[in-house]
Design an enzyme around this catalytic site. Sequence first.
Site, PDB file in Angstrom:
ATOM      1  N   HIS A  71      23.225 -32.686  -1.743  1.00 13.73           N
ATOM      2  CA  HIS A  71      24.901 -32.896  -1.485  1.00 13.73           C
ATOM      3  C   HIS A  71      25.265 -34.318  -1.581  1.00 13.73           C
ATOM      4  O   HIS A  71      24.298 -35.282  -0.155  1.00 13.73           O
ATOM      5  CB  HIS A  71      25.358 -31.942  -1.420  1.00 13.73           C
ATOM      6  CG  HIS A  71      25.506 -31.873   0.343  1.00 13.73           C
ATOM      7  ND1 HIS A  71      24.743 -30.943   0.645  1.00 13.73           N
ATOM      8  CD2 HIS A  71      26.164 -32.342   0.792  1.00 13.73           C
ATOM      9  CE1 HIS A  71      24.870 -30.610   1.906  1.00 13.73           C
ATOM     10  NE2 HIS A  71      26.020 -31.294   2.621  1.00 13.73           N
ATOM     11  N   HIS A 110      28.634 -37.203   0.080  1.00 15.07           N
ATOM     12  CA  HIS A 110      29.839 -37.011   0.797  1.00 15.07           C
ATOM     13  C   HIS A 110      30.412 -38.657   0.155  1.00 15.07           C
ATOM     14  O   HIS A 110      29.519 -39.056   0.409  1.00 15.07           O
ATOM     15  CB  HIS A 110      29.899 -36.596   1.897  1.00 15.07           C
ATOM     16  CG  HIS A 110      29.652 -35.507   2.264  1.00 15.07           C
ATOM     17  ND1 HIS A 110      29.851 -34.655   2.553  1.00 15.07           N
ATOM     18  CD2 HIS A 110      28.336 -35.447   2.651  1.00 15.07           C
ATOM     19  CE1 HIS A 110      29.526 -33.611   3.268  1.00 15.07           C
ATOM     20  NE2 HIS A 110      28.095 -33.740   3.207  1.00 15.07           N
TER      21      HIS A 110
HETATM   22  P1  AMP Z   1      26.508 -31.163   5.448  1.00 16.72           P
HETATM   23  O1  AMP Z   1      27.033 -30.974   6.757  1.00 16.72           O
HETATM   24  O2  AMP Z   1      26.628 -32.392   4.964  1.00 16.72           O
HETATM   25  O3  AMP Z   1      25.637 -29.920   4.864  1.00 16.72           O
HETATM   26  O4  AMP Z   1      28.242 -30.614   4.540  1.00 16.72           O
HETATM   27  C1  AMP Z   1      28.116 -29.195   3.687  1.00 16.72           C
HETATM   28  C2  AMP Z   1      30.157 -29.834   3.564  1.00 16.72           C
HETATM   29  O5  AMP Z   1      30.132 -28.538   2.243  1.00 16.72           O
HETATM   30  C3  AMP Z   1      31.134 -29.147   4.415  1.00 16.72           C
HETATM   31  O6  AMP Z   1      31.815 -30.993   4.058  1.00 16.72           O
HETATM   32  C4  AMP Z   1      31.338 -28.183   3.938  1.00 16.72           C
HETATM   33  O7  AMP Z   1      33.155 -28.483   3.746  1.00 16.72           O
HETATM   34  C5  AMP Z   1      31.062 -28.133   2.371  1.00 16.72           C
HETATM   35  N1  AMP Z   1      31.605 -26.937   1.958  1.00 16.72           N
HETATM   36  C6  AMP Z   1      30.995 -25.513   2.081  1.00 16.72           C
HETATM   37  N2  AMP Z   1      31.100 -25.378   1.562  1.00 16.72           N
HETATM   38  C7  AMP Z   1      31.704 -24.993   0.135  1.00 16.72           C
HETATM   39  C8  AMP Z   1      32.471 -24.785  -1.006  1.00 16.72           C
HETATM   40  N3  AMP Z   1      32.449 -23.431  -1.101  1.00 16.72           N
HETATM   41  N4  AMP Z   1      32.868 -25.898  -2.001  1.00 16.72           N
HETATM   42  C9  AMP Z   1      33.604 -27.002  -1.010  1.00 16.72           C
HETATM   43  N5  AMP Z   1      32.929 -27.232  -0.383  1.00 16.72           N
HETATM   44  C10 AMP Z   1      32.144 -26.703   0.528  1.00 16.72           C
END
Ligand code: AMP
Length: 118
Positions: free
Chosen positions: A98, A100
């Site tokens: 993903h 950001h």
């Molecule tokens: P990372 O630390 O780069 O793996 O980021 C994962 C991101 O996913 C974090 O910023 C979380 O807040 C976000 N996240 C986790 N579950 C969800 C969800 N169901 N919908 C939207 N964002 C999510």
Amino acid sequence: MSECIFCMVANREIPSKVVFEDEMVLAFDDIAPQGPVHTLIIPKDHYADLGDGVPTELFGRLMDTVVRVAEIKGIDTSGYRVIINSGRDASQTVNHLHVHVIGGRQMSHGMVNFAENS
Ligand code: AMP
Ligand code: ZN
């Protein structure tokens, strides 16, 4: 039913605030935003991280989508930061690739915070 939370988002098995989608990617707002704008862009197919054999075309599409999301969110001229946490040392918490897109407020210049005990 998928085990991966972002596959579940892509398959609409759990709800999200969709910002943009096409046949390859889905952009949706982060559930715990770290700025006024915090949108995630995922491939609809599952890739664990940047090293998981991601096709070049998909890399291009993800970056095209970054630009598009910035326009949709109205931060294209003010600027934004693009972050991909890939793997353990980057503290990737969701193992579905993903991107950001964060903006809407002035950030400091420093980008990297190391854990104190590392
Ligand atoms: P990372 O630390 O780069 O793996 O980021 C994962 C991101 O996913 C974090 O910023 C979380 O807040 C976000 N996240 C986790 N579950 C969800 C969800 N169901 N919908 C939207 N964002 C999510
Ligand atoms: Zn997945």
